[in-house]
Design a protein around this motif. Structure first.
Motif, PDB file in Angstrom:
ATOM      1  N   ARG A  47       0.819  -1.153  -0.063  1.00 17.07           N
ATOM      2  CA  ARG A  47      -0.067  -0.152  -0.019  1.00 17.07           C
ATOM      3  C   ARG A  47       0.987   1.258   0.009  1.00 17.07           C
ATOM      4  O   ARG A  47       0.503   2.112  -0.714  1.00 17.07           O
ATOM      5  CB  ARG A  47      -0.880   0.008   1.282  1.00 17.07           C
ATOM      6  CG  ARG A  47      -1.572   1.246   1.253  1.00 17.07           C
ATOM      7  CD  ARG A  47      -2.718   1.275   2.358  1.00 17.07           C
ATOM      8  NE  ARG A  47      -4.031   0.345   2.256  1.00 17.07           N
ATOM      9  CZ  ARG A  47      -4.595  -0.161   3.011  1.00 17.07           C
ATOM     10  NH1 ARG A  47      -4.625  -0.090   4.352  1.00 17.07           N
ATOM     11  NH2 ARG A  47      -5.376  -1.149   2.753  1.00 17.07           N
ATOM     12  N   ARG A 103      -5.681   1.483  -6.463  1.00 13.94           N
ATOM     13  CA  ARG A 103      -5.441   0.073  -6.689  1.00 13.94           C
ATOM     14  C   ARG A 103      -5.565  -0.550  -7.923  1.00 13.94           C
ATOM     15  O   ARG A 103      -5.321  -1.337  -8.355  1.00 13.94           O
ATOM     16  CB  ARG A 103      -6.583  -0.559  -5.626  1.00 13.94           C
ATOM     17  CG  ARG A 103      -5.997  -0.909  -4.305  1.00 13.94           C
ATOM     18  CD  ARG A 103      -7.255  -1.906  -3.459  1.00 13.94           C
ATOM     19  NE  ARG A 103      -6.871  -1.548  -2.276  1.00 13.94           N
ATOM     20  CZ  ARG A 103      -7.328  -0.930  -1.234  1.00 13.94           C
ATOM     21  NH1 ARG A 103      -8.567  -0.637  -1.662  1.00 13.94           N
ATOM     22  NH2 ARG A 103      -6.858  -0.767   0.035  1.00 13.94           N
ATOM     23  N   GLU A 120      -3.167  -6.166   0.330  1.00 15.21           N
ATOM     24  CA  GLU A 120      -2.756  -5.105   1.238  1.00 15.21           C
ATOM     25  C   GLU A 120      -3.330  -5.206   2.627  1.00 15.21           C
ATOM     26  O   GLU A 120      -2.656  -4.717   3.686  1.00 15.21           O
ATOM     27  CB  GLU A 120      -3.322  -4.012   0.594  1.00 15.21           C
ATOM     28  CG  GLU A 120      -2.741  -3.501  -0.630  1.00 15.21           C
ATOM     29  CD  GLU A 120      -3.323  -1.971  -1.204  1.00 15.21           C
ATOM     30  OE1 GLU A 120      -2.453  -1.557  -1.812  1.00 15.21           O
ATOM     31  OE2 GLU A 120      -4.133  -1.618  -0.613  1.00 15.21           O
TER      32      GLU A 120
END
Length: 69
Positions: free
Chosen positions: A16, A26, A44
């Motif tokens: 992340r 993302r 993540e």
């Protein structure tokens, strides 16, 4: 091939951070790596622990060079 099994590698915490540092969503990173956005979210959030090779592709998708050690 190295499998990380169910143990935490610490790499999931970096995913992340790397993505956000590069200003990527993302969706953008998932597309660059060839995985689904939901799978990336699970990585993540430590719900999936992929093989080291997947982390390599994620790093490269963020624009970082992967160096084997």
């Amino acid at each position: 091939m190295i499998s990380m099994g169910s143990e935490s590698t610490g790499l999931e915490f970096a995913v992340r951070s790397l993505r956000e540092t590069k200003g990527m969503s993302r969706r953008e990173l998932a597309c660059a790596v060839g995985i689904s956005e939901s799978y990336l979210k699970k990585i993540e959030n430590r719900h999936r622990n992929p093989r080291l090779e997947r982390y390599q592709k994620i790093m490269e998708g963020c624009g970082y060079r992967y160096k084997k050690f």
